[in-house]
Enzyme design. Structure first.
Site, PDB file in Angstrom:
ATOM      1  N   LEU A  16     116.399 110.644 -11.716  1.00 27.00           N
ATOM      2  CA  LEU A  16     116.418 111.907 -10.964  1.00 27.00           C
ATOM      3  C   LEU A  16     116.717 113.089 -11.877  1.00 27.00           C
ATOM      4  O   LEU A  16     116.247 114.187 -11.645  1.00 27.00           O
ATOM      5  CB  LEU A  16     117.486 111.856  -9.869  1.00 27.00           C
ATOM      6  CG  LEU A  16     117.185 111.015  -8.640  1.00 27.00           C
ATOM      7  CD1 LEU A  16     118.426 110.866  -7.773  1.00 27.00           C
ATOM      8  CD2 LEU A  16     116.055 111.631  -7.829  1.00 27.00           C
ATOM      9  N   GLY A  17     117.501 112.850 -12.874  1.00 27.25           N
ATOM     10  CA  GLY A  17     117.849 113.962 -13.756  1.00 27.25           C
ATOM     11  C   GLY A  17     118.714 113.497 -14.905  1.00 27.25           C
ATOM     12  O   GLY A  17     119.185 112.356 -14.952  1.00 27.25           O
ATOM     13  N   GLY A  27     121.777 115.079 -17.653  1.00 22.82           N
ATOM     14  CA  GLY A  27     122.675 116.202 -17.921  1.00 22.82           C
ATOM     15  C   GLY A  27     123.536 115.901 -19.117  1.00 22.82           C
ATOM     16  O   GLY A  27     123.356 114.874 -19.786  1.00 22.82           O
ATOM     17  N   PHE A  71     126.605 115.094 -19.088  1.00 23.80           N
ATOM     18  CA  PHE A  71     127.546 114.011 -18.845  1.00 23.80           C
ATOM     19  C   PHE A  71     126.893 112.639 -18.752  1.00 23.80           C
ATOM     20  O   PHE A  71     127.553 111.632 -18.866  1.00 23.80           O
ATOM     21  CB  PHE A  71     128.317 114.279 -17.544  1.00 23.80           C
ATOM     22  CG  PHE A  71     129.325 115.370 -17.698  1.00 23.80           C
ATOM     23  CD1 PHE A  71     130.660 115.069 -17.866  1.00 23.80           C
ATOM     24  CD2 PHE A  71     128.941 116.692 -17.699  1.00 23.80           C
ATOM     25  CE1 PHE A  71     131.604 116.069 -18.030  1.00 23.80           C
ATOM     26  CE2 PHE A  71     129.864 117.701 -17.864  1.00 23.80           C
ATOM     27  CZ  PHE A  71     131.197 117.406 -18.029  1.00 23.80           C
ATOM     28  N   GLY A  72     125.624 112.613 -18.484  1.00 19.92           N
ATOM     29  CA  GLY A  72     124.965 111.318 -18.364  1.00 19.92           C
ATOM     30  C   GLY A  72     123.653 111.439 -17.632  1.00 19.92           C
ATOM     31  O   GLY A  72     123.030 112.500 -17.613  1.00 19.92           O
ATOM     32  N   GLN A  73     123.271 110.312 -17.012  1.00 22.59           N
ATOM     33  CA  GLN A  73     121.972 110.267 -16.348  1.00 22.59           C
ATOM     34  C   GLN A  73     122.187 110.098 -14.837  1.00 22.59           C
ATOM     35  O   GLN A  73     123.161 109.475 -14.420  1.00 22.59           O
ATOM     36  CB  GLN A  73     121.179 109.067 -16.847  1.00 22.59           C
ATOM     37  CG  GLN A  73     121.166 108.920 -18.359  1.00 22.59           C
ATOM     38  CD  GLN A  73     120.864 107.495 -18.771  1.00 22.59           C
ATOM     39  OE1 GLN A  73     119.724 107.099 -18.811  1.00 22.59           O
ATOM     40  NE2 GLN A  73     121.885 106.711 -19.056  1.00 22.59           N
ATOM     41  N   VAL A  74     121.248 110.647 -14.068  1.00 24.04           N
ATOM     42  CA  VAL A  74     121.335 110.480 -12.616  1.00 24.04           C
ATOM     43  C   VAL A  74     120.087 109.715 -12.173  1.00 24.04           C
ATOM     44  O   VAL A  74     118.964 110.118 -12.477  1.00 24.04           O
ATOM     45  CB  VAL A  74     121.427 111.840 -11.892  1.00 24.04           C
ATOM     46  CG1 VAL A  74     121.548 111.639 -10.388  1.00 24.04           C
ATOM     47  CG2 VAL A  74     122.618 112.643 -12.416  1.00 24.04           C
ATOM     48  N   ASP A  78     130.146 126.161 -13.158  1.00 24.17           N
ATOM     49  CA  ASP A  78     128.780 125.993 -13.677  1.00 24.17           C
ATOM     50  C   ASP A  78     127.752 126.220 -12.567  1.00 24.17           C
ATOM     51  O   ASP A  78     126.792 125.449 -12.418  1.00 24.17           O
ATOM     52  CB  ASP A  78     128.608 124.609 -14.309  1.00 24.17           C
ATOM     53  CG  ASP A  78     127.376 124.553 -15.211  1.00 24.17           C
ATOM     54  OD1 ASP A  78     126.857 125.625 -15.585  1.00 24.17           O
ATOM     55  OD2 ASP A  78     126.931 123.441 -15.543  1.00 24.17           O
TER      56      ASP A  78
END
Ligand SMILES: Nc1ncnc2c1ncn2[C@@H]1O[C@H](COP(=O)(O)OP(=O)(O)OP(=O)(O)O)[C@@H](O)[C@H]1O
Length: 538
Positions: A170-171, A173, A175-178, A291
């Protein structure tokens, strides 16, 4: 037809009775197991009921039959559709070449080579993570400490909790992956953020878990304030995983889909109302998102303009503003750029930048560097108030001190680009201008109409909307955080309430003080980690 013979009743042929026949390209002994007769029983029986089904395409002649019981032989047409192979799993059905080479590929292989055996475990796994080369954590993490995710792998269940089947990405970032997942117990679709396996990200994400837990449970138990729902969190192979409700596109994607032409003041209003609702709750909880940007505002679905604010990974309590470097640059406020203490007002600045971007389709202050960011703000809005400049730890980086004015107040002037660049050894470039106007009011009021040849009444209505919109935005992008409107104040503006806009809106004092947290002994000494101790999250 001979007199007395029954007409052919094709409708009474069921497909299961239709005899399979070998396709032209596969030898019949490969198509049928040895035990199965090549000619099924009754294939050449006489009588209309037993005529093979007629399919589309060319037919092949396979024999003769007695059409009237008196020895009048007619050729039997075996109606096997051209180019189709019989489905070995369903007698009388045929597979198209497309199916043979896609969903029935293992069967096709098996027909061609009897030794072929299909095992789903031999499938190459579609990898979702880049780079996908195993480096850390016994080979399950890549060089960036991201967990290497594959479609159809399972997350969770290590300690008996729910298991999540990975469906797609999905995305991505900081911080990590979604990833989009399916809960294997409930079958619900959700989004799972798989955090990098590094202490800094892990600990910060534990804070995201704590903040979302607090917001979801204490401040928005009925899910009515446009805050992302977190369903649970768990650890998988040392990666913290946060399970969220699954949302749709973000507002940046929406602007992009609209070819960066901007949205109507009406639609911008619908989004702004929801964002103000969310920020009101955050202010009540004394939490700063830190953010806020179009990428972190997601549509719930593509069917309606309902939105949710996501990514609380940078969020903090007003009493715990440990980082000086917060907010994405385009949405960064003067007090953060200049190194002052900050509070929930910084999210209102970001909101102001976001709503203008939604209207224009382009960012209001698309700074290419910290210096460029502050110079764009100063170009449009003038110098920040003196008390801000006096107290900013970074003021001297961007401004020259110009002595005292006639009232004895310190004067500052933004450093010329060349001076800043040589002092900081940066390659500053002049600001690229996206609009010929420089003042906010002019940019908004002169922005082209989306409607071609609008009626005068439409123009009047749109201009009235825009006047209200300009006044609203000016209250949000006030350089002075003490003067900047709070969410509750902004929510009373005619642009939001729909009342007639009659001139500059004077806000009343915001009396909505944050309520002490029920679990915290003293509001005065409230700090999030202490509060989380009470909630059992630390
Ligand atoms: N609940 C969700 N439903 C659908 N997509 C999501 C969801 N949460 C996150 N995403 C997608 O994943 C992306 C990254 O998520 P998120 O912003 O939470 O990660 P991050 O690592 O904190 O990012 P950042 O670098 O902005 O801090 C989002 O921009 C969005 O496209």
């Amino acid at each position: 037809m001979s007199p007395g013979s029954a007409p052919l009743d094709l409708t009474r042929w069921s497909s299961s009775q239709a005899p399979p026949s070998p396709p032209r390209h596969i030898p019949s002994q490969q198509l049928y197991p040895a035990s199965q007769p090549t000619t099924p029983a009754g294939k050449y029986e006489t009588g209309s009921r037993n005529l093979p089904n007629r399919g589309r395409g060319a037919s092949s002649r396979t024999g003769f039959r007695d059409v009237n019981g008196r020895g009048d032989l007619k050729p039997i047409i075996n109606d096997h559709p051209s180019g189709r192979r019989a489905d070995p799993n369903s007698l009388g059905r045929y597979l198209s070449p497309l199916k043979c080479l896609t969903i029935a590929l293992p069967q096709t292989y098996a027909l061609c080579n009897h030794a072929f055996r299909y095992e789903s475990s031999d499938n190459p796994r579609r990898v979702l993570t880049k780079p996908s080369k195993p480096v850390h954590n016994n080979g399950v993490d890549n060089e960036d400490w991201d967990y290497i995710l594959y479609v159809n792998d399972v997350l969770g269940g290590e300690h008996g909790g729910d298991r999540y089947l990975i469906l797609d990405v999905l995305g991505q970032g900081t911080f990590g992956q979604v990833v989009k997942c399916q809960n294997m117990r409930t079958h619900d679709i959700c989004a799972v953020k798989v955090v990098k396996n590094k202490p800094a990200y892990h600990n910060q994400s534990k804070m995201e878990v704590a903040i979302l837990d607090l917001l979801n449970q204490q401040y928005d138990p009925n899910d009515s304030h446009h805050i992302l729902r977190m369903l649970e969190s768990f650890t998988h192979k040392s990666h913290l995983c946060l399970v969220f409700e699954c949302l749709s596109s973000n507002l940046y994607e929406l602007i992009k889909q609209n070819q960066f032409k901007g949205l109507s003041t009406q639609l911008v209003k619908v989004f702004t109302q929801q964002l103000l609702d969310c920020l009101t709750v955050l202010k009540e909880a004394r939490l700063i998102h830190c953010d806020l940007k179009p990428e972190n505002i997601l549509l719930k679905s593509l069917q309606s303009p309902q939105i949710k604010v996501i990514d609380f990974g940078s969020a903090c309590h007003e009493m715990q503003t440990v980082y000086t470097y917060v907010q994405s640059r385009f949405y960064r406020c003067p007090e953060v750029l200049l190194g002052l203490h900050y509070n929930t007002a910084i999210d209102m600045w970001s909101l102001g930048c976001i709503v203008v971007e939604l209207f224009l389709g382009l960012p209001l202050f698309p700074g290419t560097s910290e210096y460029n960011q502050i110079s764009r703000i100063v170009d449009m809005l003038g110098n920040p108030p003196t008390h801000i400049l006096e107290n900013g730890k970074q003021t001297h980086e961007f401004f020259n001190y110009n002595g005292l004015d006639a009232h004895g107040r310190k004067q500052y002037r933004l450093k010329p680009m060349e001076q800043y660049a040589s002092e900081h050894r940066t390659n500053e470039q002049p600001s690229k201008q996206y609009f010929k106007q420089t003042k906010l009011k002019d940019i908004i009021m002169e922005y082209p109409f989306s409607k071609k040849n609008p009626k005068q009444s439409d123009i009047d209505k749109e201009m009235a909307n825009r006047r209200a919109f300009v006044d609203f935005v000016e209250g949000l992008i006030n350089m002075d955080p003490l003067q900047r409107w709070t969410p509750a104040q902004a929510a009373k503006h005619p642009y939001i309430t729909g009342e007639k806009f009659t001139g500059h809106f004077e806000v009343s004092i915001d009396t909505s003080l944050p309520s002490p947290h029920p679990l915290c002994p003293s509001e005065q000494y409230f700090s999030l980690p202490i509060c989380l101790l009470f909630l059992g999250h630390c």
